[in-house]
Scaffold this motif. Structure first.
Motif, short mmCIF file in Angstrom:
data_model
loop_
_atom_site.label_atom_id
_atom_site.label_comp_id
_atom_site.label_asym_id
_atom_site.label_seq_id
_atom_site.Cartn_x
_atom_site.Cartn_y
_atom_site.Cartn_z
N GLU A 3 0.72 -1.26 -0.02
CA GLU A 3 0.37 -0.18 0.39
C GLU A 3 0.89 1.19 -0.35
OE1 GLU A 3 0.95 -0.45 3.93
OE2 GLU A 3 0.16 -1.75 3.12
N ALA A 4 2.07 1.23 -0.83
CA ALA A 4 3.07 1.77 -0.74
C ALA A 4 2.19 3.31 -1.27
CB ALA A 4 3.73 2.08 -1.68
N GLY A 5 2.14 4.84 -0.35
CA GLY A 5 1.63 6.10 -0.67
C GLY A 5 0.46 5.94 -0.08
N LEU A 6 0.03 5.19 0.58
CA LEU A 6 -1.26 5.19 1.04
C LEU A 6 -1.03 6.03 3.34
CD1 LEU A 6 -3.28 2.19 0.76
CD2 LEU A 6 -3.46 4.36 -0.09
N GLY A 7 0.44 6.16 3.63
CA GLY A 7 0.91 6.94 4.01
C GLY A 7 0.30 5.70 5.24
N SER A 8 0.07 4.89 5.54
CA SER A 8 0.00 3.53 6.67
C SER A 8 1.86 3.30 6.98
CB SER A 8 -0.85 2.97 6.47
OG SER A 8 -0.37 2.13 5.51
N ALA A 9 2.46 3.35 6.25
CA ALA A 9 3.74 2.47 7.37
C ALA A 9 4.67 4.55 7.73
CB ALA A 9 4.83 2.05 5.44
N ALA A 10 4.08 5.19 6.90
CA ALA A 10 4.77 6.47 7.30
C ALA A 10 4.50 6.36 8.91
CB ALA A 10 4.06 7.58 6.78
N MET A 11 3.33 5.86 9.39
CA MET A 11 3.33 5.98 10.97
C MET A 11 4.20 5.29 11.70
SD MET A 11 -0.69 6.00 11.50
CE MET A 11 -1.66 5.80 9.32
N ALA A 12 4.73 3.90 10.80
CA ALA A 12 5.73 3.10 11.95
C ALA A 12 6.87 3.86 12.18
CB ALA A 12 5.41 1.76 11.34
N HIS A 13 7.12 4.58 10.92
CA HIS A 13 9.10 4.45 10.28
C HIS A 13 8.66 6.26 11.68
CE1 HIS A 13 10.20 1.99 7.28
NE2 HIS A 13 9.13 2.01 7.40
N GLY A 14 8.11 7.04 11.45
CA GLY A 14 7.58 8.36 11.33
C GLY A 14 7.90 8.19 13.01
N ALA A 15 7.51 7.24 14.09
CA ALA A 15 7.86 6.60 15.43
C ALA A 15 9.11 6.38 15.67
CB ALA A 15 6.41 5.36 15.39
N ALA A 16 9.79 6.14 14.88
CA ALA A 16 11.61 5.87 14.53
C ALA A 16 12.27 7.27 15.45
CB ALA A 16 12.41 5.59 13.32
N ARG A 17 13.09 6.72 16.27
CA ARG A 17 14.10 7.18 16.66
C ARG A 17 15.11 7.97 16.29
NH1 ARG A 17 13.13 7.64 22.75
NH2 ARG A 17 10.86 6.39 23.94
N THR A 18 15.38 8.96 14.85
CA THR A 18 16.36 9.10 14.46
C THR A 18 16.63 10.61 14.33
OG1 THR A 18 17.59 8.69 12.45
CG2 THR A 18 15.27 9.27 12.39
N LYS A 19 17.61 11.29 14.82
CA LYS A 19 18.21 12.59 13.70
C LYS A 19 18.13 12.97 12.56
CE LYS A 19 21.26 12.74 18.04
NZ LYS A 19 22.14 13.04 18.71
N GLU A 20 17.66 11.76 11.72
CA GLU A 20 17.93 12.28 10.17
C GLU A 20 16.65 11.61 10.18
OE1 GLU A 20 20.34 13.64 8.71
OE2 GLU A 20 21.55 14.20 9.82
N PRO A 21 15.41 12.12 9.64
CA PRO A 21 14.23 11.55 9.11
C PRO A 21 14.26 11.21 7.14
CG PRO A 21 14.13 14.17 9.26
CD PRO A 21 15.63 13.52 10.03
N VAL A 22 15.57 12.20 7.25
CA VAL A 22 15.54 11.74 5.53
C VAL A 22 15.88 10.00 5.28
CG1 VAL A 22 16.91 12.31 3.09
CG2 VAL A 22 15.63 13.62 4.62
N ARG A 23 17.07 9.86 6.28
CA ARG A 23 17.75 8.34 6.47
C ARG A 23 16.57 7.14 6.81
NH1 ARG A 23 21.48 6.71 10.54
NH2 ARG A 23 21.65 9.80 10.39
N GLU A 24 15.31 7.61 7.55
CA GLU A 24 14.36 6.83 7.85
C GLU A 24 14.10 6.78 6.61
OE1 GLU A 24 12.49 3.86 9.70
OE2 GLU A 24 14.03 4.93 10.22
N GLY A 25 13.83 8.04 6.05
CA GLY A 25 11.86 7.66 4.91
C GLY A 25 12.85 6.73 3.74
N LEU A 26 14.68 6.66 3.03
CA LEU A 26 14.87 6.17 2.78
C LEU A 26 15.30 4.42 2.80
CD1 LEU A 26 18.56 7.63 1.86
CD2 LEU A 26 16.58 7.78 0.90
N VAL A 27 15.48 4.00 4.35
CA VAL A 27 15.40 2.92 4.72
C VAL A 27 13.36 2.24 4.27
CG1 VAL A 27 14.65 1.52 7.07
CG2 VAL A 27 16.36 3.23 6.58
N ALA A 28 12.54 3.47 4.61
CA ALA A 28 11.28 2.94 4.07
C ALA A 28 10.57 2.64 2.62
CB ALA A 28 10.46 4.04 4.79
#
Length: 174
Positions: A3-28
Motif C-alpha cells: 500500500e505504498a503511498g497510502l501513508g500507513s507505513a509512515a506512521m511506523a517509520h515516523g515513530a522511529a527515533r532518529t536525528k535524520e528523518p531523511v535516512r528513515e525515509g530512505l529505509v522506508a
C-alpha cells in the motif's frame, strides 16, 4: 503488492527515533522495493517457469502449486508465509489504527477502537473473500485522499530536508 503511498507505513517509520528523518525515509523506501520488485518478480518467474498458470485453475493455489512444481516439498512454505503475512498485517494495521485514534480522539478511545477492530476481524472471517477485498479496497482508496493532500502540502519541506541531508552527507565524505 503493497500500500505504498497510502501513508500507513509512515506512521511506523515516523515513530522511529532518529536525528535524520531523511535516512528513515530512505529505509522506508526499501519495503516497497523488496516487496514489489524482488518478491513479486521471483513469484512471477516461478509461476511462469513452472507453467503452473496453465495447469492450476484455482487462483488461490497458484503460487503454492508453482513452488511445489519448481522445488518439490516447498509448497507448504508458501502457506506458512501467507499465515505469517496475515498475522503481521493484522498487528501492523492495529498499530496504525491505534495511533490514528489516539491522535484524533484521545487515548481514552483506543480501547473502543480495539474492540471494533477485533469485531471487524471476526466479521471479515465470516464474510465472502470478495466482500472483504472490496471493502478494504474502498477504505484504502478513501485513505489515499487525505494522504495525497498531505503529500502535496509537505513536498517542499521534504525536498528541502532531502537536499540538505545529501548536501551534508556529501560534505562529510569529502
Amino acid at each position: 503488492s503493497n500500500e505504498a503511498g497510502l501513508g500507513s507505513a509512515a506512521m511506523a517509520h515516523g515513530a522511529a527515533r532518529t536525528k535524520e528523518p531523511v535516512r528513515e525515509g530512505l529505509v522506508a523506501m526499501l519495503g516497497p522495493f523488496i516487496d514489489t520488485i524482488i518478491v513479486c518478480t521471483i513469484t512471477a518467474l516461478v509461476i511462469i517457469c513452472t507453467g503452473a498458470y496453465e495447469t492450476v485453475s484455482i487462483k488461490g493455489q497458484l503460487t503454492s502449486a508453482a513452488f511445489e512444481m519448481g522445488l518439490p516439498g516447498t509448497g507448504w512454505l508458501v502457506s506458512v508465509g501467507i499465515v505469517l503475512f496475515a498475522f503481521t498485517t493484522l498487528i501492523a494495521w492495529s498499530y496504525y489504527g491505534d495511533r490514528a485514534v489516539d491522535y484524533l480522539f484521545g487515548v481514552g478511545t483506543v480501547k473502543w477502537y480495539r474492540i471494533i477492530y477485533i469485531g471487524f476481524i471476526i466479521l471479515g472471517a465470516l464474510r465472502p473473500l470478495e466482500d472483504v477485498i472490496n471493502f478494504c479496497d474502498a477504505l484504502n482508496g478513501l485513505m489515499a485522499i487525505p494522504n495525497l493532500i498531505a503529500l502535496i502540502v509537505l513536498a517542499p519541506i521534504v525536498a528541502n530536508m532531502t537536499g540538505n541531508y545529501f548536501q551534508n552527507l556529501k560534505a562529510k565524505n569529502f
